[in-house]
Design a protein around this motif. Structure first.
Motif, PDB file in Angstrom:
ATOM      1  N   GLY A  38     -23.478  46.710 -42.148  1.00 30.93           N
ATOM      2  CA  GLY A  38     -23.083  47.856 -41.343  1.00 30.93           C
ATOM      3  C   GLY A  38     -22.564  49.000 -42.173  1.00 30.93           C
ATOM      4  N   ASN A  39     -21.949  49.962 -41.460  1.00 32.55           N
ATOM      5  CA  ASN A  39     -21.473  51.158 -42.130  1.00 32.55           C
ATOM      6  C   ASN A  39     -20.143  51.607 -41.551  1.00 32.55           C
ATOM      7  OD1 ASN A  39     -21.665  53.053 -39.896  1.00 32.55           O
ATOM      8  ND2 ASN A  39     -23.861  52.937 -40.129  1.00 32.55           N
ATOM      9  N   ASP A  40     -19.536  52.523 -42.257  1.00 34.29           N
ATOM     10  CA  ASP A  40     -18.334  53.195 -41.791  1.00 34.29           C
ATOM     11  C   ASP A  40     -18.519  54.667 -42.115  1.00 34.29           C
ATOM     12  OD1 ASP A  40     -15.574  53.334 -40.807  1.00 34.29           O
ATOM     13  OD2 ASP A  40     -15.106  53.901 -42.872  1.00 34.29           O
ATOM     14  N   MET A  41     -18.343  55.517 -41.113  1.00 31.64           N
ATOM     15  CA  MET A  41     -18.477  56.952 -41.311  1.00 31.64           C
ATOM     16  C   MET A  41     -17.117  57.608 -41.169  1.00 31.64           C
ATOM     17  SD  MET A  41     -21.962  57.963 -39.378  1.00 31.64           S
ATOM     18  CE  MET A  41     -23.501  57.197 -39.811  1.00 31.64           C
ATOM     19  N   ASP A  42     -16.712  58.337 -42.201  1.00 35.77           N
ATOM     20  CA  ASP A  42     -15.458  59.076 -42.170  1.00 35.77           C
ATOM     21  C   ASP A  42     -15.783  60.501 -41.725  1.00 35.77           C
ATOM     22  OD1 ASP A  42     -13.238  60.689 -42.780  1.00 35.77           O
ATOM     23  OD2 ASP A  42     -12.625  59.341 -44.401  1.00 35.77           O
ATOM     24  N   PHE A  43     -15.458  60.825 -40.491  1.00 31.61           N
ATOM     25  CA  PHE A  43     -15.826  62.120 -39.944  1.00 31.61           C
ATOM     26  C   PHE A  43     -14.938  63.255 -40.451  1.00 31.61           C
ATOM     27  CE2 PHE A  43     -17.924  59.188 -37.098  1.00 31.61           C
ATOM     28  CZ  PHE A  43     -19.180  59.758 -37.019  1.00 31.61           C
ATOM     29  N   GLU A  44     -13.863  62.938 -41.162  1.00 37.32           N
ATOM     30  CA  GLU A  44     -13.040  63.985 -41.784  1.00 37.32           C
ATOM     31  C   GLU A  44     -13.663  64.453 -43.092  1.00 37.32           C
ATOM     32  OE1 GLU A  44      -8.869  63.325 -42.078  1.00 37.32           O
ATOM     33  OE2 GLU A  44      -8.768  62.415 -40.084  1.00 37.32           O
ATOM     34  N   THR A  45     -14.179  63.506 -43.887  1.00 39.52           N
ATOM     35  CA  THR A  45     -14.745  63.855 -45.192  1.00 39.52           C
ATOM     36  C   THR A  45     -16.266  63.862 -45.187  1.00 39.52           C
ATOM     37  OG1 THR A  45     -14.852  61.572 -45.971  1.00 39.52           O
ATOM     38  CG2 THR A  45     -12.778  62.777 -46.349  1.00 39.52           C
ATOM     39  N   GLY A  46     -16.879  63.203 -44.213  1.00 39.56           N
ATOM     40  CA  GLY A  46     -18.325  63.084 -44.159  1.00 39.56           C
ATOM     41  C   GLY A  46     -18.868  61.937 -45.004  1.00 39.56           C
ATOM     42  N   GLU A  47     -17.994  61.173 -45.671  1.00 40.06           N
ATOM     43  CA  GLU A  47     -18.444  60.064 -46.500  1.00 40.06           C
ATOM     44  C   GLU A  47     -18.899  58.892 -45.634  1.00 40.06           C
ATOM     45  OE1 GLU A  47     -16.618  58.751 -50.435  1.00 40.06           O
ATOM     46  OE2 GLU A  47     -15.850  57.248 -49.023  1.00 40.06           O
ATOM     47  N   VAL A  48     -20.011  58.285 -46.045  1.00 40.29           N
ATOM     48  CA  VAL A  48     -20.537  57.093 -45.375  1.00 40.29           C
ATOM     49  C   VAL A  48     -20.424  55.933 -46.357  1.00 40.29           C
ATOM     50  CG1 VAL A  48     -22.576  56.014 -44.357  1.00 40.29           C
ATOM     51  CG2 VAL A  48     -22.158  58.453 -44.004  1.00 40.29           C
ATOM     52  N   THR A  49     -19.923  54.801 -45.895  1.00 38.04           N
ATOM     53  CA  THR A  49     -19.850  53.595 -46.707  1.00 38.04           C
ATOM     54  C   THR A  49     -20.732  52.537 -46.067  1.00 38.04           C
ATOM     55  OG1 THR A  49     -17.574  54.103 -47.348  1.00 38.04           O
ATOM     56  CG2 THR A  49     -18.329  51.846 -47.707  1.00 38.04           C
TER      57      THR A  49
END
Length: 96
Positions: A38-49
């Motif tokens: 799966g993934n994690d999206m940080d909507f503050e920085t736009g980084e996707v892990t």
């Protein structure tokens, strides 16, 4: 193993990672080296892990690297190879 992808555009828009996720899911399954989790999206920085797991992080990376190399990715993509549970030794590999 983790793959981090910086922002995909202005205003910290997350990189559209679906194509990568589908390719990694299939490649890891075909190789028997692990699984895409799966993934994690940080909507503050736009980084996707992106999260992947397998018994051998080097084999997992060897399976995933060709997928990452053939796709057009933004600058700053890195893989974090973790050798065990959280807190274990990690190795950072720059992809782009």
């Amino acid at each position: 193993m983790l793959i981090t992808i910086p922002s995909g555009g202005p205003d910290h828009e997350p990189f559209p990672s679906w194509e990568i996720e589908d390719a990694l899911r299939q490649t890891l399954a075909d190789a028997g080296s692990g699984e895409f989790d799966g993934n994690d999206m940080d909507f503050e920085t736009g980084e996707v892990t992106l999260f992947m797991y397998g018994p051998d992080t080097d084999l997992l990376f060897a399976s995933a690297e060709p997928v990452l190399k053939r796709l057009v990715l933004p600058k700053g993509v890195v893989a974090i190879k973790r050798y065990g549970e959280p807190g274990a030794r990690e190795e950072l590999v720059r992809i782009t």
